[in-house]
Scaffold this active site. Structure first.
Site, PDB file in Angstrom:
ATOM      1  N   LYS A  45      98.336  80.152  43.104  1.00 22.93           N
ATOM      2  CA  LYS A  45      99.093  79.140  42.342  1.00 22.93           C
ATOM      3  C   LYS A  45      98.287  78.444  41.246  1.00 22.93           C
ATOM      4  O   LYS A  45      98.857  78.001  40.251  1.00 22.93           O
ATOM      5  CB  LYS A  45      99.662  78.081  43.291  1.00 22.93           C
ATOM      6  CG  LYS A  45     100.816  78.586  44.134  1.00 22.93           C
ATOM      7  CD  LYS A  45     101.369  77.493  45.015  1.00 22.93           C
ATOM      8  CE  LYS A  45     102.406  78.041  45.962  1.00 22.93           C
ATOM      9  NZ  LYS A  45     102.992  77.021  46.813  1.00 22.93           N
ATOM     10  N   ASP A  89     107.653  73.545  43.302  1.00 20.55           N
ATOM     11  CA  ASP A  89     107.282  72.947  44.595  1.00 20.55           C
ATOM     12  C   ASP A  89     107.527  71.435  44.564  1.00 20.55           C
ATOM     13  O   ASP A  89     107.954  70.843  45.560  1.00 20.55           O
ATOM     14  CB  ASP A  89     105.792  73.158  44.890  1.00 20.55           C
ATOM     15  CG  ASP A  89     105.498  74.560  45.395  1.00 20.55           C
ATOM     16  OD1 ASP A  89     106.409  75.192  45.958  1.00 20.55           O
ATOM     17  OD2 ASP A  89     104.345  75.003  45.236  1.00 20.55           O
TER      18      ASP A  89
END
Ligand code: ATR
Length: 288
Positions: free
Chosen positions: A74, A110
Site C-alpha cells: 500500500k 480504507d
C-alpha cells in the site's frame, strides 16, 4: 461475474498482494458486477515485493482497468503511479488504482471505508480518547480519519519509532498532540485506563494466528468500544474477549465491504450494490 461470460471486451480489475490466497474481494466484486450486469471481472494477483514495479507497469501493458492494493504494497506502490489523489497523498498510502487511458491514479478507500463502518455504528469520535494499535498502511488511513474528525489519539506500536513517525506526521497535519508509545503491557495498561475506544490495525490475531491478541484480556474494560479491522476471523480473539467484558465491538468486515464499495464506484462509475457485496463476502468467508 461468471467465467463463461468473459469476452474480448470484458474490463479486468483485480487485487495485488502477498499473501492473497484468502482474499474475499474477488467474490465481493464479481457478485456486484454480475448483479448490475457489468462486463467486468475481478481476479487475484499474487505479487511479491521485488516484482511490484513490473506488476504496476503490467497494468498499462495489459490494459487492466483497476486494481486494489493490499499487504504489503500500500505504501510501496505510490512512486510507480502517475498521480495520487490529494487525500491519499496526505495519508501516505494507496489501496485502489484506476487506469484512465494509461494514466494510473492512486486512491485510498480504507479511510472512507473505516469512516462509513463507524458511521453505521453511530460512533462519533469528536473529543474521544482513542488508542490506535499499529502504525502501518491501514493505521495511516485510520489515524488520518480519526484526527480529522477530532479524536484525541495515542498510537501504540511494536516498533516505537514507526509509531512516533506517524504521530509526528499526523500531529503536524492536524496541529494536534498525538502520542506515540511502544506496544507493551505497561503502556497499554496506562493508555487503556483513560481510553474510550481502541482500534486494532495490526495483523495480530489474523487467521491462521487466531489465538493471538494484541491486548491481554485483563486490561480490557466494559466502557470501551473496540474496533478490530481484522475480518478473518469475523470475530478476533481481541473482540471476543472485549465482548465478554461487556465492551461494544465491531469487526473488520464492514470496513472491507465499504472500502470495496468505494473502489467499485471509482472503476465503474456506478453506485455499488453494497448489500450484494456484503452477502458475497460473508458467503466467501464460509469457504475453507
Ligand atoms: P497494513 O498495510 O495492513 O497496515 P503493515 O504496514 O505491514 O500492514 O502493518 C502491520 C502492522 O502490524 C504494523 O503496525 C506492525 O508493527 P511494526 O510496525 O512493529 O512492524 C504490526 N504487527 C505485525 N505483526 C505484529 C506482531 N507480531 N506484534 C505486534 N505488532 C505486529
Amino acid at each position: 461475474m461468471n467465467a463463461d461470460k468473459i469476452s474480448g471486451k470484458t474490463a479486468i480489475c483485480g487485487i495485488i498482494g502477498d499473501p492473497i490466497e484468502h482474499t474475499v474481494s474477488p467474490a465481493m466484486h464479481n457478485a456486484a458486477f454480475g448483479h448490475l450486469g457489468l462486463d467486468f471481472v475481478y481476479v487475484p494477483f499474487k505479487v511479491k515485493s521485488e516484482d511490484l514495479e513490473l506488476a504496476i507497469r503490467g497494468i498499462k501493458a495489459l490494459n487492466i482497468r483497476g486494481l486494489n492494493v493490499t499487504i504489503p504494497h500500500k505504501v510501496a506502490v505510490m512512486p510507480f503511479l502517475n498521480e495520487i489523489d490529494t487525500l491519499s497523498e496526505k495519508i501516505g498510502s494507496v489501496n485502489t488504482i484506476v487506469n484512465r487511458d494509461g494514466e494510473l491514479k492512486g486512491y485510498n478507500t480504507d479511510a472512507s471505508g473505516f469512516w462509513n463502518a463507524l458511521q453505521a455504528e453511530k460512533i462519533t469520535p469528536v473529543g474521544k480518547k482513542v488508542i490506535v494499535l499499529g502504525a502501518g498502511g491501514a493505521a495511516r488511513a485510520i489515524v488520518f480519519m480519526l484526527a480529522d474528525k477530532g479524536a484525541e489519539l495515542t498510537i501504540v506500536n511494536r516498533n516505537q519509532l514507526r509509531a512516533q513517525a506517524l504521530a509526528d506526521m499526523a500531529s503536524a497535519a492536524f496541529r494536534k498532540n498525538i502520542k506515540a508509545l511502544e506496544l507493551n503491557q505497561e503502556n497499554l495498561k496506562v493508555a487503556i485506563k483513560e481510553a474510550e475506544m481502541i482500534v486494532n490495525t495490526t495483523s495480530v490475531g489474523m487467521s491462521p494466528d487466531n489465538e493471538e491478541t494484541p491486548v491481554p484480556a485483563r486490561l480490557l474494560k466494559s466502557d470501551l468500544f473496540v474496533f478490530d479491522i481484522i475480518y478473518n476471523p469475523l470475530e478476533s480473539r481481541l473482540l471476543a474477549e472485549a465482548r465478554k467484558t461487556g465492551a461494544r465491538t465491531i469487526g473488520g468486515m464492514e470496513m472491507l465491504i465499504q472500502q470495496g464499495a468505494a473502489a467499485f464506484e471509482l472503476w465503474t462509475g456506478k453506485k455499488p450494490p453494497v448489500n450484494i457485496m456484503r452477502d458475497a463476502a460473508l458467503k466467501a468467508m464460509e469457504q475453507p
